[in-house]
Motif scaffolding. Structure first.
Motif, PDB file in Angstrom:
ATOM      1  N   ILE A 100      -3.529  -2.871   0.659  1.00 42.76           N
ATOM      2  CA  ILE A 100      -4.593  -3.764   1.134  1.00 42.76           C
ATOM      3  C   ILE A 100      -5.633  -3.974   0.037  1.00 42.76           C
ATOM      4  O   ILE A 100      -6.126  -5.086  -0.164  1.00 42.76           O
ATOM      5  N   ILE A 101      -5.938  -2.931  -0.726  1.00 44.53           N
ATOM      6  CA  ILE A 101      -6.908  -3.109  -1.819  1.00 44.53           C
ATOM      7  C   ILE A 101      -6.317  -4.074  -2.863  1.00 44.53           C
ATOM      8  O   ILE A 101      -6.999  -4.967  -3.354  1.00 44.53           O
ATOM      9  N   LYS A 113     -20.462   5.445  -5.671  1.00 46.30           N
ATOM     10  CA  LYS A 113     -20.460   4.767  -6.978  1.00 46.30           C
ATOM     11  C   LYS A 113     -19.956   3.333  -6.864  1.00 46.30           C
ATOM     12  O   LYS A 113     -19.591   2.714  -7.859  1.00 46.30           O
ATOM     13  N   LYS A 114     -19.874   2.860  -5.634  1.00 44.70           N
ATOM     14  CA  LYS A 114     -19.391   1.510  -5.338  1.00 44.70           C
ATOM     15  C   LYS A 114     -17.902   1.310  -5.675  1.00 44.70           C
ATOM     16  O   LYS A 114     -17.434   0.202  -5.914  1.00 44.70           O
ATOM     17  N   ILE A 115     -17.163   2.401  -5.735  1.00 39.72           N
ATOM     18  CA  ILE A 115     -15.715   2.303  -5.940  1.00 39.72           C
ATOM     19  C   ILE A 115     -15.095   1.938  -4.594  1.00 39.72           C
ATOM     20  O   ILE A 115     -15.384   2.585  -3.577  1.00 39.72           O
ATOM     21  N   ILE A 116     -14.236   0.909  -4.604  1.00 36.78           N
ATOM     22  CA  ILE A 116     -13.614   0.481  -3.344  1.00 36.78           C
ATOM     23  C   ILE A 116     -12.585   1.514  -2.896  1.00 36.78           C
ATOM     24  O   ILE A 116     -11.666   1.863  -3.633  1.00 36.78           O
ATOM     25  N   LYS A 117     -12.768   2.009  -1.670  1.00 34.67           N
ATOM     26  CA  LYS A 117     -11.835   3.003  -1.118  1.00 34.67           C
ATOM     27  C   LYS A 117     -10.899   2.360  -0.102  1.00 34.67           C
ATOM     28  O   LYS A 117      -9.825   2.862   0.174  1.00 34.67           O
ATOM     29  N   ASP A 118     -11.360   1.284   0.491  1.00 30.85           N
ATOM     30  CA  ASP A 118     -10.542   0.619   1.513  1.00 30.85           C
ATOM     31  C   ASP A 118     -11.138  -0.753   1.768  1.00 30.85           C
ATOM     32  O   ASP A 118     -12.286  -1.026   1.384  1.00 30.85           O
ATOM     33  N   ILE A 119     -10.358  -1.613   2.438  1.00 34.39           N
ATOM     34  CA  ILE A 119     -10.873  -2.917   2.866  1.00 34.39           C
ATOM     35  C   ILE A 119     -10.658  -2.992   4.371  1.00 34.39           C
ATOM     36  O   ILE A 119      -9.543  -2.756   4.839  1.00 34.39           O
ATOM     37  N   SER A 120     -11.706  -3.280   5.094  1.00 30.04           N
ATOM     38  CA  SER A 120     -11.535  -3.423   6.551  1.00 30.04           C
ATOM     39  C   SER A 120     -11.447  -4.885   6.930  1.00 30.04           C
ATOM     40  O   SER A 120     -12.271  -5.703   6.521  1.00 30.04           O
ATOM     41  N   THR A 121     -10.436  -5.199   7.709  1.00 27.63           N
ATOM     42  CA  THR A 121     -10.339  -6.511   8.353  1.00 27.63           C
ATOM     43  C   THR A 121     -10.137  -6.201   9.822  1.00 27.63           C
ATOM     44  O   THR A 121      -9.908  -5.039  10.186  1.00 27.63           O
TER      45      THR A 121
END
Ligand SMILES: Cc1ncc(COP(=O)(O)O)c(C=O)c1O
Length: 491
Positions: free
Chosen positions: A4-5, A107-115
């Motif tokens: 997903i990322i 640190k604003k690192i993307i861990k997941d994306i929610s939809t």
């Protein structure tokens, strides 16, 4: 990086075509811009591109650069509860409704994306497939041998025995069919009885019923959660043909004592080791003690082939019988001539290729699970309301699923806890329902079953793979909050 990322992120500069392709694929009209460390830098919407196209000449913007980036995209912290995420994704009153929200750490690192289709979750188990699995599976498919013929099946079987340190391994279509195959190999069928514990996944008892034999269900011990030796002795009869101990939650049972009884009575020991790959008993790998041990490679197991299993026999002769049975009982020398009325329990070559790659990584998996187990153990030590799976000196758990007892919780309260945690994105599992509590199995369950009943209704398994200490902290804090809340409600 999760799929997903990947679907929702790009690194700049990037050409227009590939950005539009990604936006088209994720169906949300938006893409997030990240740097080399997956840090969120901004977003680009299809509207941003449209406006850019209107302003400029198309030829000037074949490359999309930072000028197109909205540097203040909406995002949430990775620990945000599901309710808040949902509010931003779907609340009609909320003007700031978003189709997809990046969840980031400090640190604003993307861990997941929610939809709306994919809320942030902590699944009970995560798949761990890497390059080796892909390339071996691809190689198997490319070779044209996609049925059970092909070299990976043999390689996987030999590699498995090597890993265990002995035994003769026979691949099957699942852990369940491995058990059925083992029972058939030893001629267990109509009129025979097989003794097994009251606390296991239903595959154990179903395999006995499906070969036409009669299950004889006995209770477990409180200090191992595995079959009670004294109860086995009590239920042995002239009809007993085998004992099927289960290494539940990867916890090895008292195998030597079971083997001693079996030898005395001249009956077989078929270990249900579906959850116990990598566990040890008196210094040796689980799978080499009884006449046969059966493993599962279902997707949530220690290693996986999607579906699949392995029956490991102590004697070569028995593995040869099993191989014949799983191959329709067809003579290897005389094509279409059948010497046994067998069946088809054959694993495919691409599955075996994945299995072999997973087997090569089993120590890496164990280390990563051990880190997760150790951290839970450390953090839960001071929690009075939690009891652990007992430990003993003579065995080592395979570390399949991190499973605990919630003290003074009965089924209803435990099941409410499961629902509450799920609402926070934490997937957990209840203990297996003991056989005596299910209508279809009641007739096989005589006597009382205090320990399996008690353990069954108060156990809970927590997310155990591919999670960080921070994820574990979140899970632990939510679990603790919910237990406290449920305990207060009852007072
Ligand atoms: C204790 C036990 N026995 C048998 C099985 C059956 O394995 P499979 O799902 O591969 O058929 C499982 C798997 O879930 C299990 O946990």
């Amino acid at each position: 990086m999760t799929n997903i990322i990947k679907d929702f992120t790009i690194k700049l500069p990037q050409n227009l075509n590939s950005i539009l392709k990604k936006i088209d694929k994720n169906l949300k009209g938006l893409i997030f811009v990240i740097d080399e460390k997956n840090k969120l830098l901004g977003s680009i919407s299809d509207g941003d591109i449209r406006r850019g196209l209107i302003k400029k000449n198309i030829s000037q913007i074949v490359k999309i650069n930072s000028k197109f980036v909205n540097t203040k995209p909406f995002f949430l912290n990775y620990k945000t509860d599901i309710k808040t995420i949902l509010y931003h994704l779907q609340n009609k009153k909320n003007k700031n409704k978003f189709k997809c929200i990046p969840l980031v750490d400090e640190k604003k690192i993307i861990k997941d994306i929610s939809t709306i289709e994919n809320l942030r979750k902590y699944p009970i188990a995560n798949l761990n497939l890497g390059n080796e699995e892909f390339s071996k599976a691809f190689d198997a498919i490319k070779s044209g041998w996609i049925s059970s013929k092909g070299s990976y099946v043999d390689q996987f079987e030999k590699g498995f025995s090597r890993y265990l340190g002995g035994g003769y391994s026979v691949t099957t279509t699942s852990g369940t069919t491995a058990l059925e195959l083992a029972l058939k190999t030893f001629g267990v069928g109509k009129g025979d009885e097989v003794i097994l514990p009251n606390f296991s996944f239903a595959a154990s008892i179903n395999s006995i019923i499906s070969v036409g034999a009669t299950p004889v269900v006995v209770d477990i011990e409180e200090d191992t959660w595995t079959i009670d030796i004294k109860k086995i002795k009590k239920r042995i009869s002239k009809k007993t043909k085998a004992i099927m101990p289960v290494h539940i939650y990867g916890q090895p049972c008292r195998l030597d004592e079971i083997i001693q009884i079996a030898k005395l009575k001249k009956i077989y020991v078929i270990e249900d080791a579906a959850e116990a790959l990598g566990g040890t008993y008196k210094g040796k790998k689980v799978g080499l003690g009884g006449d046969c041990a059966c493993f599962s490679f279902y997707a949530n197991k220690i290693i996986t082939t999607g579906e699949g299993g392995m029956a490991v026999f102590r004697k070569k002769k028995n593995s040869e019988i099993a191989t014949l049975i799983k191959n329709h009982g067809m003579s290897s020398k005389n094509f279409y001539y059948h010497t046994i009325a067998g069946s088809n329990y054959r694993m495919t070559n691409p599955q075996a290729a994945i299995g072999l790659a997973q087997l090569n990584r089993i120590n890496e998996f164990y280390k990563s699970r051990k880190k997760i187990f150790d951290y839970y153990n450390k953090k839960f030590r001071s929690f009075k309301f939690i009891k652990f799976l007992p430990k003993n000196k003579w065995s080592k758990n395979s570390l399949w699923l991190y499973t605990i007892i919630i003290q003074n919780f009965k089924k209803e309260k435990r099941d409410t806890l499961i629902k509450k945690l799920l609402a926070k994105g934490i997937e957990t599992r209840p203990g297996f329902i003991s056989f005596n509590q299910m209508k279809i199995y009641k007739k096989y369950c005589k006597g009382s079953f205090p320990y399996s009943e008690k353990i069954s209704q108060s156990t809970l398994s927590l997310p155990t793979t591919n999670i960080s200490y921070k994820d574990q902290d979140y899970i632990i804090s939510q679990l603790s909050d919910e237990i406290n809340r449920l305990n207060k409600v009852q007072r």
